[in-house]
Write a protein that holds these residues in place. Sequence first.
Motif, PDB file in Angstrom:
ATOM      1  N   UNK A 122       0.829  -1.201   0.000  1.00 38.05           N
ATOM      2  CA  UNK A 122       0.000   0.000   0.000  1.00 38.05           C
ATOM      3  C   UNK A 122       0.864   1.252   0.000  1.00 38.05           C
ATOM      4  N   UNK A 123       0.484   2.187  -0.866  1.00 38.30           N
ATOM      5  CA  UNK A 123       1.146   3.477  -0.942  1.00 38.30           C
ATOM      6  C   UNK A 123       0.204   4.546  -0.413  1.00 38.30           C
ATOM      7  N   UNK A 124       0.718   5.437   0.391  1.00 38.74           N
ATOM      8  CA  UNK A 124      -0.076   6.534   0.941  1.00 38.74           C
ATOM      9  C   UNK A 124       0.253   7.812   0.169  1.00 38.74           C
ATOM     10  N   UNK A 125      -0.772   8.415  -0.451  1.00 39.56           N
ATOM     11  CA  UNK A 125      -0.574   9.587  -1.304  1.00 39.56           C
ATOM     12  C   UNK A 125      -1.493  10.710  -0.830  1.00 39.56           C
ATOM     13  N   UNK A 126      -0.940  11.877  -0.601  1.00 37.94           N
ATOM     14  CA  UNK A 126      -1.726  13.031  -0.151  1.00 37.94           C
ATOM     15  C   UNK A 126      -2.370  13.732  -1.336  1.00 37.94           C
ATOM     16  N   UNK A 127      -3.619  14.172  -1.161  1.00 36.51           N
ATOM     17  CA  UNK A 127      -4.269  15.095  -2.086  1.00 36.51           C
ATOM     18  C   UNK A 127      -4.518  14.588  -3.483  1.00 36.51           C
ATOM     19  N   UNK A 128      -4.537  13.272  -3.699  1.00 37.07           N
ATOM     20  CA  UNK A 128      -4.710  12.735  -5.049  1.00 37.07           C
ATOM     21  C   UNK A 128      -6.112  13.027  -5.576  1.00 37.07           C
ATOM     22  N   UNK A 129      -6.186  13.640  -6.755  1.00 37.10           N
ATOM     23  CA  UNK A 129      -7.466  13.977  -7.368  1.00 37.10           C
ATOM     24  C   UNK A 129      -7.829  13.020  -8.507  1.00 37.10           C
ATOM     25  N   UNK A 130      -6.835  12.692  -9.325  1.00 33.31           N
ATOM     26  CA  UNK A 130      -7.098  11.812 -10.463  1.00 33.31           C
ATOM     27  C   UNK A 130      -5.952  10.830 -10.622  1.00 33.31           C
ATOM     28  N   UNK A 131      -6.307   9.568 -10.931  1.00 34.11           N
ATOM     29  CA  UNK A 131      -5.307   8.523 -11.124  1.00 34.11           C
ATOM     30  C   UNK A 131      -5.581   7.793 -12.425  1.00 34.11           C
ATOM     31  N   UNK A 132      -4.512   7.584 -13.210  1.00 32.34           N
ATOM     32  CA  UNK A 132      -4.574   6.715 -14.377  1.00 32.34           C
ATOM     33  C   UNK A 132      -3.544   5.617 -14.216  1.00 32.34           C
ATOM     34  N   UNK A 133      -3.905   4.401 -14.593  1.00 31.01           N
ATOM     35  CA  UNK A 133      -2.975   3.279 -14.482  1.00 31.01           C
ATOM     36  C   UNK A 133      -2.930   2.546 -15.814  1.00 31.01           C
TER      37      UNK A 133
END
Length: 224
Positions: A122-133
Amino acid sequence: MKPIAFSAFSFWLALLLAGFLGIHITGSFVRSQKNHTLIFTKENTIRNCSCSADIRDCDYCLANLMCNCRTVLPSTIEKTTYNSHLTIWFTDTSVLEMLLNFTKVWDLKLSFCGTAPLPTEYLAIWGLRKLRVNKVKGWFPEQSVTIYSSSNNEKEDSLAVQNKDRQMLAHISFLDTSLFNGYSVLKSYSVENVSSITKHFSSLLYSNVFSTSDNKSYVVTFIY
Protein backbone atom coordinates in the motif's frame (compact mmCIF):
# COMPACT_ATOMS: atom_id res chain seq x y z
CA MET A 1 14.35 47.19 -64.49
CA LYS A 2 13.69 49.28 -61.44
CA PRO A 3 10.09 48.04 -60.90
CA ILE A 4 11.34 44.46 -61.18
CA ALA A 5 14.09 45.10 -58.63
CA PHE A 6 11.62 46.77 -56.29
CA SER A 7 9.19 43.86 -56.67
CA ALA A 8 11.92 41.34 -55.87
CA PHE A 9 12.97 43.38 -52.83
CA SER A 10 9.35 43.48 -51.60
CA PHE A 11 9.03 39.71 -52.07
CA TRP A 12 12.15 38.92 -50.03
CA LEU A 13 11.15 41.44 -47.35
CA ALA A 14 7.71 39.83 -47.01
CA LEU A 15 9.28 36.37 -46.86
CA LEU A 16 11.69 37.52 -44.15
CA LEU A 17 8.85 39.03 -42.08
CA ALA A 18 6.74 35.87 -42.48
CA GLY A 19 9.64 33.74 -41.27
CA PHE A 20 10.20 36.00 -38.27
CA LEU A 21 6.51 35.96 -37.34
CA GLY A 22 6.38 32.17 -37.74
CA ILE A 23 9.32 31.67 -35.41
CA HIS A 24 7.83 34.11 -32.89
CA ILE A 25 4.41 32.41 -32.93
CA THR A 26 5.95 28.93 -32.64
CA GLY A 27 8.14 30.06 -29.77
CA SER A 28 5.17 31.60 -27.97
CA PHE A 29 3.15 28.39 -28.45
CA VAL A 30 5.95 26.23 -27.04
CA ARG A 31 6.37 28.53 -24.07
CA SER A 32 2.62 28.47 -23.41
CA GLN A 33 2.62 24.68 -23.17
CA LYS A 34 2.83 23.49 -19.60
CA ASN A 35 5.45 20.85 -19.06
CA HIS A 36 4.72 17.77 -17.00
CA THR A 37 7.04 15.57 -14.98
CA LEU A 38 8.03 12.07 -16.03
CA ILE A 39 10.07 9.86 -13.71
CA PHE A 40 11.34 6.41 -14.65
CA THR A 41 13.96 3.87 -13.66
CA LYS A 42 16.30 2.27 -16.18
CA GLU A 43 19.35 0.13 -15.48
CA ASN A 44 19.38 0.96 -11.75
CA THR A 45 19.18 4.71 -12.39
CA ILE A 46 16.35 7.16 -11.79
CA ARG A 47 15.62 9.72 -14.49
CA ASN A 48 13.59 12.86 -13.76
CA CYS A 49 12.29 14.45 -16.95
CA SER A 50 10.38 17.58 -17.92
CA CYS A 51 8.29 16.88 -21.05
CA SER A 52 6.25 19.28 -23.18
CA ALA A 53 4.35 16.43 -24.87
CA ASP A 54 3.07 12.99 -23.89
CA ILE A 55 5.57 10.19 -24.45
CA ARG A 56 4.51 6.64 -25.32
CA ASP A 57 4.57 4.59 -22.11
CA CYS A 58 7.88 2.88 -21.33
CA ASP A 59 9.63 4.25 -24.43
CA TYR A 60 12.82 5.19 -22.61
CA CYS A 61 14.77 6.19 -25.73
CA LEU A 62 12.05 8.57 -26.87
CA ALA A 63 11.81 10.11 -23.39
CA ASN A 64 15.55 10.79 -23.31
CA LEU A 65 15.33 12.27 -26.81
CA MET A 66 12.22 14.44 -26.47
CA CYS A 67 12.33 15.48 -22.80
CA ASN A 68 14.78 17.38 -20.65
CA CYS A 69 16.02 14.58 -18.37
CA ARG A 70 18.54 14.32 -15.57
CA THR A 71 19.76 11.43 -13.45
CA VAL A 72 18.75 11.51 -9.79
CA LEU A 73 20.48 9.62 -7.00
CA PRO A 74 18.11 7.77 -4.64
CA SER A 75 19.87 9.35 -1.66
CA THR A 76 19.01 12.85 -2.92
CA ILE A 77 15.27 12.28 -3.41
CA GLU A 78 13.17 14.45 -1.13
CA LYS A 79 9.42 14.63 -0.56
CA THR A 80 7.88 17.28 -2.75
CA THR A 81 4.52 18.48 -4.06
CA TYR A 82 3.40 17.86 -7.66
CA ASN A 83 0.72 20.42 -8.56
CA SER A 84 0.75 19.44 -12.24
CA HIS A 85 0.64 16.08 -14.01
CA LEU A 86 3.11 13.42 -12.84
CA THR A 87 3.84 10.21 -14.75
CA ILE A 88 5.91 7.36 -13.32
CA TRP A 89 7.14 4.34 -15.29
CA PHE A 90 8.16 1.49 -13.01
CA THR A 91 9.05 -2.21 -12.97
CA ASP A 92 8.84 -2.87 -9.22
CA THR A 93 7.22 -1.28 -6.20
CA SER A 94 10.42 -0.06 -4.54
CA VAL A 95 10.62 3.05 -6.73
CA LEU A 96 6.95 3.83 -6.07
CA GLU A 97 7.52 3.69 -2.33
CA MET A 98 10.52 5.97 -2.67
CA LEU A 99 8.74 8.54 -4.85
CA LEU A 100 5.12 8.48 -3.71
CA ASN A 101 4.75 7.47 -0.08
CA PHE A 102 3.31 10.49 1.75
CA THR A 103 3.94 12.74 -1.26
CA LYS A 104 1.33 15.25 -2.43
CA VAL A 105 0.26 14.54 -6.03
CA TRP A 106 -2.85 15.95 -7.69
CA ASP A 107 -2.83 14.24 -11.10
CA LEU A 108 -0.96 10.93 -11.35
CA LYS A 109 -0.36 8.33 -14.04
CA LEU A 110 1.37 5.05 -13.19
CA SER A 111 2.60 2.82 -16.01
CA PHE A 112 3.86 -0.66 -15.16
CA CYS A 113 6.68 -1.58 -17.55
CA GLY A 114 7.54 -4.96 -16.01
CA THR A 115 6.20 -8.48 -16.41
CA ALA A 116 6.45 -10.12 -12.97
CA PRO A 117 3.33 -9.99 -10.73
CA LEU A 118 3.41 -7.29 -8.07
CA PRO A 119 2.85 -7.97 -4.35
CA THR A 120 0.05 -6.45 -2.33
CA GLU A 121 1.60 -3.32 -0.87
CA TYR A 122 0.00 0.00 0.00
CA LEU A 123 1.15 3.48 -0.94
CA ALA A 124 -0.08 6.53 0.94
CA ILE A 125 -0.57 9.59 -1.30
CA TRP A 126 -1.73 13.03 -0.15
CA GLY A 127 -4.27 15.10 -2.09
CA LEU A 128 -4.71 12.74 -5.05
CA ARG A 129 -7.47 13.98 -7.37
CA LYS A 130 -7.10 11.81 -10.46
CA LEU A 131 -5.31 8.52 -11.12
CA ARG A 132 -4.57 6.71 -14.38
CA VAL A 133 -2.98 3.28 -14.48
CA ASN A 134 -1.57 1.28 -17.38
CA LYS A 135 0.21 -2.03 -17.83
CA VAL A 136 2.21 -1.86 -21.03
CA LYS A 137 3.05 -5.56 -21.39
CA GLY A 138 -0.07 -7.72 -21.27
CA TRP A 139 -3.82 -7.42 -21.62
CA PHE A 140 -4.44 -4.47 -19.39
CA PRO A 141 -6.12 -1.39 -20.93
CA GLU A 142 -5.51 2.02 -19.41
CA GLN A 143 -7.98 2.81 -16.65
CA SER A 144 -8.68 5.94 -14.66
CA VAL A 145 -10.52 7.07 -11.57
CA THR A 146 -11.39 10.58 -10.39
CA ILE A 147 -11.21 10.84 -6.62
CA TYR A 148 -11.71 14.54 -6.15
CA SER A 149 -12.45 17.45 -8.49
CA SER A 150 -13.37 21.13 -8.31
CA SER A 151 -17.06 20.14 -8.46
CA ASN A 152 -16.64 18.79 -4.94
CA ASN A 153 -16.32 22.29 -3.46
CA GLU A 154 -19.88 22.33 -2.12
CA LYS A 155 -19.37 18.95 -0.50
CA GLU A 156 -16.07 20.11 0.95
CA ASP A 157 -17.76 23.17 2.45
CA SER A 158 -20.37 20.92 4.05
CA LEU A 159 -17.69 18.74 5.58
CA ALA A 160 -15.84 21.82 6.77
CA VAL A 161 -18.97 23.02 8.60
CA GLN A 162 -19.41 19.63 10.23
CA ASN A 163 -15.81 19.79 11.38
CA LYS A 164 -15.57 23.50 12.20
CA ASP A 165 -13.72 22.73 15.42
CA ARG A 166 -10.93 21.18 13.35
CA GLN A 167 -8.28 23.18 11.51
CA MET A 168 -7.91 21.28 8.23
CA LEU A 169 -9.65 18.83 5.93
CA ALA A 170 -7.06 16.47 4.42
CA HIS A 171 -7.37 13.95 1.57
CA ILE A 172 -5.25 10.82 1.67
CA SER A 173 -5.38 7.81 -0.64
CA PHE A 174 -4.08 4.30 -0.06
CA LEU A 175 -3.23 2.52 -3.31
CA ASP A 176 -2.93 -1.27 -3.57
CA THR A 177 -0.04 -2.03 -5.94
CA SER A 178 -1.40 -5.48 -6.82
CA LEU A 179 -4.04 -3.77 -8.99
CA PHE A 180 -1.46 -3.81 -11.79
CA ASN A 181 -1.78 -7.58 -11.99
CA GLY A 182 -5.01 -6.89 -13.87
CA TYR A 183 -7.35 -9.24 -12.05
CA SER A 184 -10.21 -6.73 -11.80
CA VAL A 185 -11.44 -3.31 -12.87
CA LEU A 186 -9.89 -0.33 -11.11
CA LYS A 187 -12.04 0.65 -8.14
CA SER A 188 -12.03 3.13 -5.26
CA TYR A 189 -14.13 4.10 -2.28
CA SER A 190 -13.82 6.93 0.21
CA VAL A 191 -14.59 7.31 3.89
CA GLU A 192 -15.35 10.88 4.94
CA ASN A 193 -15.19 12.69 8.25
CA VAL A 194 -12.46 10.49 9.73
CA SER A 195 -11.20 12.17 12.87
CA SER A 196 -8.42 9.68 13.55
CA ILE A 197 -6.87 7.26 11.07
CA THR A 198 -5.12 5.49 13.93
CA LYS A 199 -8.43 4.70 15.62
CA HIS A 200 -10.57 4.01 12.55
CA PHE A 201 -7.99 1.93 10.65
CA SER A 202 -5.73 0.55 13.35
CA SER A 203 -4.69 -2.47 11.25
CA LEU A 204 -3.75 -0.31 8.27
CA LEU A 205 -0.09 -0.05 7.43
CA TYR A 206 1.32 3.42 8.26
CA SER A 207 -1.55 4.16 10.66
CA ASN A 208 0.98 4.69 13.45
CA VAL A 209 2.50 7.68 11.63
CA PHE A 210 -0.66 9.74 12.02
CA SER A 211 -0.97 11.81 15.15
CA THR A 212 -4.12 11.40 17.22
CA SER A 213 -4.15 15.11 18.04
CA ASP A 214 -3.29 16.83 14.76
CA ASN A 215 -6.60 18.74 14.51
CA LYS A 216 -7.36 17.32 11.07
CA SER A 217 -10.41 15.66 9.58
CA TYR A 218 -9.58 13.14 6.87
CA VAL A 219 -11.21 11.92 3.69
CA VAL A 220 -9.63 8.48 3.29
CA THR A 221 -9.76 6.80 -0.12
CA PHE A 222 -8.83 3.21 -0.91
CA ILE A 223 -7.81 2.38 -4.50
CA TYR A 224 -7.63 -1.25 -5.58
